[in-house]
Enzyme design. Structure first.
Site, mmCIF file in Angstrom:
data_model
loop_
_atom_site.group_PDB
_atom_site.id
_atom_site.type_symbol
_atom_site.label_atom_id
_atom_site.label_comp_id
_atom_site.label_asym_id
_atom_site.label_seq_id
_atom_site.Cartn_x
_atom_site.Cartn_y
_atom_site.Cartn_z
ATOM 1 N N THR A 181 3.876 -1.120 5.838
ATOM 2 C CA THR A 181 3.945 -2.702 6.148
ATOM 3 C C THR A 181 4.699 -2.653 7.434
ATOM 4 O OG1 THR A 181 5.977 -2.710 4.572
ATOM 5 C CG2 THR A 181 3.728 -3.376 3.750
ATOM 6 N N GLU A 327 -1.290 -4.503 2.640
ATOM 7 C CA GLU A 327 -1.754 -4.304 1.294
ATOM 8 C C GLU A 327 -3.256 -4.646 1.056
ATOM 9 O OE1 GLU A 327 0.842 -5.602 2.413
ATOM 10 O OE2 GLU A 327 2.491 -5.225 1.213
ATOM 11 N N LYS A 436 15.342 -23.790 0.301
ATOM 12 C CA LYS A 436 15.541 -24.761 -0.800
ATOM 13 C C LYS A 436 16.801 -25.703 -0.463
ATOM 14 C CE LYS A 436 16.024 -23.346 -5.715
ATOM 15 N NZ LYS A 436 16.848 -22.928 -6.640
ATOM 16 N N TRP A 441 11.759 -27.555 -2.693
ATOM 17 C CA TRP A 441 11.341 -26.618 -1.951
ATOM 18 C C TRP A 441 10.805 -27.253 -0.663
ATOM 19 C CZ3 TRP A 441 12.804 -21.792 -2.792
ATOM 20 C CH2 TRP A 441 12.858 -21.199 -4.072
HETATM 21 P P1 ADP Z 1 4.755 -7.947 7.141
HETATM 22 O O1 ADP Z 1 4.677 -8.462 5.694
HETATM 23 O O2 ADP Z 1 5.738 -6.953 7.540
HETATM 24 O O3 ADP Z 1 4.494 -9.136 8.374
HETATM 25 P P2 ADP Z 1 1.995 -7.995 7.455
HETATM 26 O O4 ADP Z 1 1.278 -7.805 8.343
HETATM 27 O O5 ADP Z 1 0.889 -7.031 6.154
HETATM 28 O O6 ADP Z 1 3.297 -7.184 7.086
HETATM 29 O O7 ADP Z 1 1.766 -9.269 6.565
HETATM 30 C C1 ADP Z 1 1.162 -9.994 5.561
HETATM 31 C C2 ADP Z 1 1.946 -11.401 5.489
HETATM 32 O O8 ADP Z 1 1.736 -11.964 6.615
HETATM 33 C C3 ADP Z 1 1.476 -12.217 4.298
HETATM 34 O O9 ADP Z 1 1.863 -11.866 2.991
HETATM 35 C C4 ADP Z 1 1.853 -13.431 4.815
HETATM 36 O O10 ADP Z 1 3.132 -13.799 4.494
HETATM 37 C C5 ADP Z 1 1.554 -13.451 6.330
HETATM 38 N N1 ADP Z 1 0.374 -13.953 6.621
HETATM 39 C C6 ADP Z 1 -0.750 -13.270 7.120
HETATM 40 N N2 ADP Z 1 -1.873 -14.013 7.294
HETATM 41 C C7 ADP Z 1 -1.349 -15.394 7.401
HETATM 42 C C8 ADP Z 1 -1.762 -16.718 7.643
HETATM 43 N N3 ADP Z 1 -3.274 -16.830 7.899
HETATM 44 N N4 ADP Z 1 -1.038 -17.803 7.265
HETATM 45 C C9 ADP Z 1 0.135 -17.624 6.719
HETATM 46 N N5 ADP Z 1 0.776 -16.283 6.720
HETATM 47 C C10 ADP Z 1 0.043 -15.148 6.764
#
Ligand code: ADP
Length: 538
Positions: A181, A327, A436, A441
């Site tokens: 990640t 993931e 918060k 929220w």
């Molecule tokens: P990291 O968590 O380190 O950024 P990832 O690239 O795997 O690694 O990120 C996944 C996360 O990115 C998701 O859990 C979400 O929070 C965010 N995310 C991905 N696509 C979107 C989207 N279209 N809109 C909002 N958040 C998004």
């Protein structure tokens, strides 16, 4: 009664084999460090991937051994994406923008045995070399220069192998690739993709109702091949034989637009910050790029604001929004407009497109609220959970993270979301980014998206900052459009038409840029540090 069909393992091998047989003449164009374009074909990639597979075999690579890459998006990286898994190895793409300590941690934790590194990235390798443990390191002469004597030349490694490669018989659940990640939150965690997961992911990604990647596309993956399994694109593009245009190290907006124009790109993929830059360039230089076809864009990784959808539509770039994670390989949802919603007004369609979309086939989603599973009412929020054939069931050797999965087998995403009665997911925030305030929220994403609809705002990030009375209050960091002056009061009034008073940011600060993560997302942890001691009395 069992079916009478063949038990045919789903692996990357038939993907490579088919591309070699059916699409040998289809081009793969890579931008080199000196900006020139180098062209190769699937025919060449086929031969060279198999060469690499054989060379690794002769070097003693055993099944499941990790081969790391430290590379930009270019044809040799594609070779590794294909050549390593077809020979039973595990392709581990390293994020070249990470801190040396983190790179060392990741390479050691994954127990990477070999490394393939671009010559132009040798300084990155040198930065963590002392703490890493690669048995052999192969340097790709990407810039065309000489490889320092101390290193093994990747081309020599390939030439020394013979053409005797025979695909080993792989089981479909064996590991093919791994990725960590990107570390937007917390320590990087490894995800190991099986052959089966990647094949099913590719098949689904190519569906017209998902990314619609077809043989007739010219695909520009501007998302890094080291981010989230390269978004699955190297496998899907090869499976369908789509022409690939790989940007190398030149991922700025103008270079991307030059490639889109010059190579007649039909489909491009990247995180929203890349497209903010592209939109700004299109607005700054009207008429500079002659974009013949509408360009489809797959955009995700963070929320896509409506202003970006509308802005790019004006220039013939049509964004499809997706939500996904490292993931989830990463495709989980896509912004399909359902046929039963085709009658909606244009404005309503933009609202739908700004949501994260509906789950892809075989991906199941649910929202777990305080009262258990939330109804699909578009209002009840909770943590988004996901399961499916290409969703991680554990992290790599990280038993302390077992609580990210529920007892009944769903992955807890850490994202807070709603799902509406049509099945569209709306991500309100990462749970860590929710603000918060006085027991309520506030969604930072909603505020950001609304702010970015203001004509004077180029980018906006909203964070919660500790407050003596309300626990946290929102603070907005604004990057104004070039040459435009925006006042806090004006932004407050603009937001007041859409939000309750208590949801409005209490402070607006202006910056020239918003810090980015290694894959180009807003780095909110940095902003939170920066404004941790904000004085609300000011
Ligand atoms: P990291 O968590 O380190 O950024 P990832 O690239 O795997 O690694 O990120 C996944 C996360 O990115 C998701 O859990 C979400 O929070 C965010 N995310 C991905 N696509 C979107 C989207 N279209 N809109 C909002 N958040 C998004």
């Amino acid at each position: 009664m069992r079916g009478t069909m063949m038990d045919f393992p789903l692996t990357i091998q038939p993907i490579l084999e088919r591309a070699g047989k059916l699409f040998p003449a289809v081009e793969i164009v890579s931008r080199q460090p000196d900006r020139s374009l180098k062209s190769t074909t699937y025919g060449e990639i086929y031969l060279r991937s198999r060469r690499l597979a054989r060379a690794l075999e002769l070097a003693g690579m055993a099944r499941g051994d990790r081969v790391a890459t430290l590379m930009w998006n270019h044809s040799a990286h594609l070779e590794a994406y294909l050549g390593v898994p077809v020979s039973g190895g595990v392709l581990h793409s390293l994020n070249l923008r990470l801190h040396p300590d983190e790179l060392a941690y990741i390479a050691n934790h994954a127990r990477d045995r070999y490394l393939i590194v671009d010559d132009v990235l040798l300084p990155v390798y040198e930065s963590f070399r002392a703490n890493a443990n690669f048995e052999r390191v192969f340097v790709v002469p990407f810039s065309g220069g000489k490889i320092p004597r101390a290193h093994e030349n990747y081309e020599d490694f390939l030439s020394a192998a013979d053409d005797e490669f025979v695909y080993p018989l792989l089981e479909e659940n064996e590991a093919a690739a791994m990725c960590f990640t990107s570390g937007t939150t917390g320590k990087a965690k490894g995800v190991v993709y099986s052959h089966r997961a990647l094949v099913l992911h590719s098949l689904t990604q190519s569906l017209t109702d998902c990314f619609g990647i077809s043989h007739n596309d010219v695909l520009l993956p501007a998302s890094s091949m080291f981010h989230a399994n390269g978004w699955g694109l190297p496998f899907t593009a090869t499976m369908v034989g789509a022409k690939l245009v790989l940007p190398g190290p030149h991922v700025d907006a103008e270079s991307l637009l030059d490639l889109i124009e010059g190579e007649k790109v039909t489909l491009a993929c990247a995180v929203p910050t890349v497209w903010f830059g592209v939109l700004a360039a299109l607005e700054k230089y009207p008429g500079r790029w002659k974009i013949a076809n509408p360009v489809r864009i797959i955009c995700g990784g963070s929320a896509v604001p409506e202003s970006l959808l509308r802005g790019l539509d004006r220039f013939g770039f049509h964004i499809t929004h997706l939500w996904g994670m490292t993931e989830t390989a990463p495709l989980a949802t896509t912004g399909l407009i359902k046929s039963t919603l085709a009658h909606c007004t244009e404005d309503d369609k933009y609202k739908i497109r700004a949501k994260q979309g509906v789950p892809a086939p075989f991906v199941e989603l649910r929202v777990m609220g305080a009262q258990g599973e939330a109804p699909w009412d578009g209002a009840t929020s909770g943590e988004l959970e996901v399961r499916g054939p290409w969703i991680a069931a554990t992290y790599f050797e990280a038993p302390e993270t077992a609580d990210r999965w529920t007892a009944d087998g769903w992955f807890r995403t850490g994202d807070v979301a709603t799902i509406d009665n049509e099945g569209y997911v709306k991500i309100l925030d990462r749970s860590k980014d929710l603000i918060k305030s006085g027991g309520e929220w506030i969604s930072s994403v909603d505020l950001e998206n609304a702010l970015m609809c203001h004509p004077g705002v180029r980018e906006a990030a909203v964070i919660g900052v500790a407050h003596p009375k309300w626990q946290e209050r929102p603070l907005a960091v604004i990057v104004a459009k070039e040459g435009v002056s925006v006042q806090p009061e004006e932004l407050r009034e603009f937001l007041a038409t859409k939000f309750a008073k208590w949801q409005l940011p209490d402070a607006f600060v202006f910056a020239t840029e918003i810090p980015r993560t290694s894959v180009g997302k807003f780095l909110k942890t940095k902003l939170r540090e920066q404004y941790a001691n904000w004085n609300w009395g000011r």
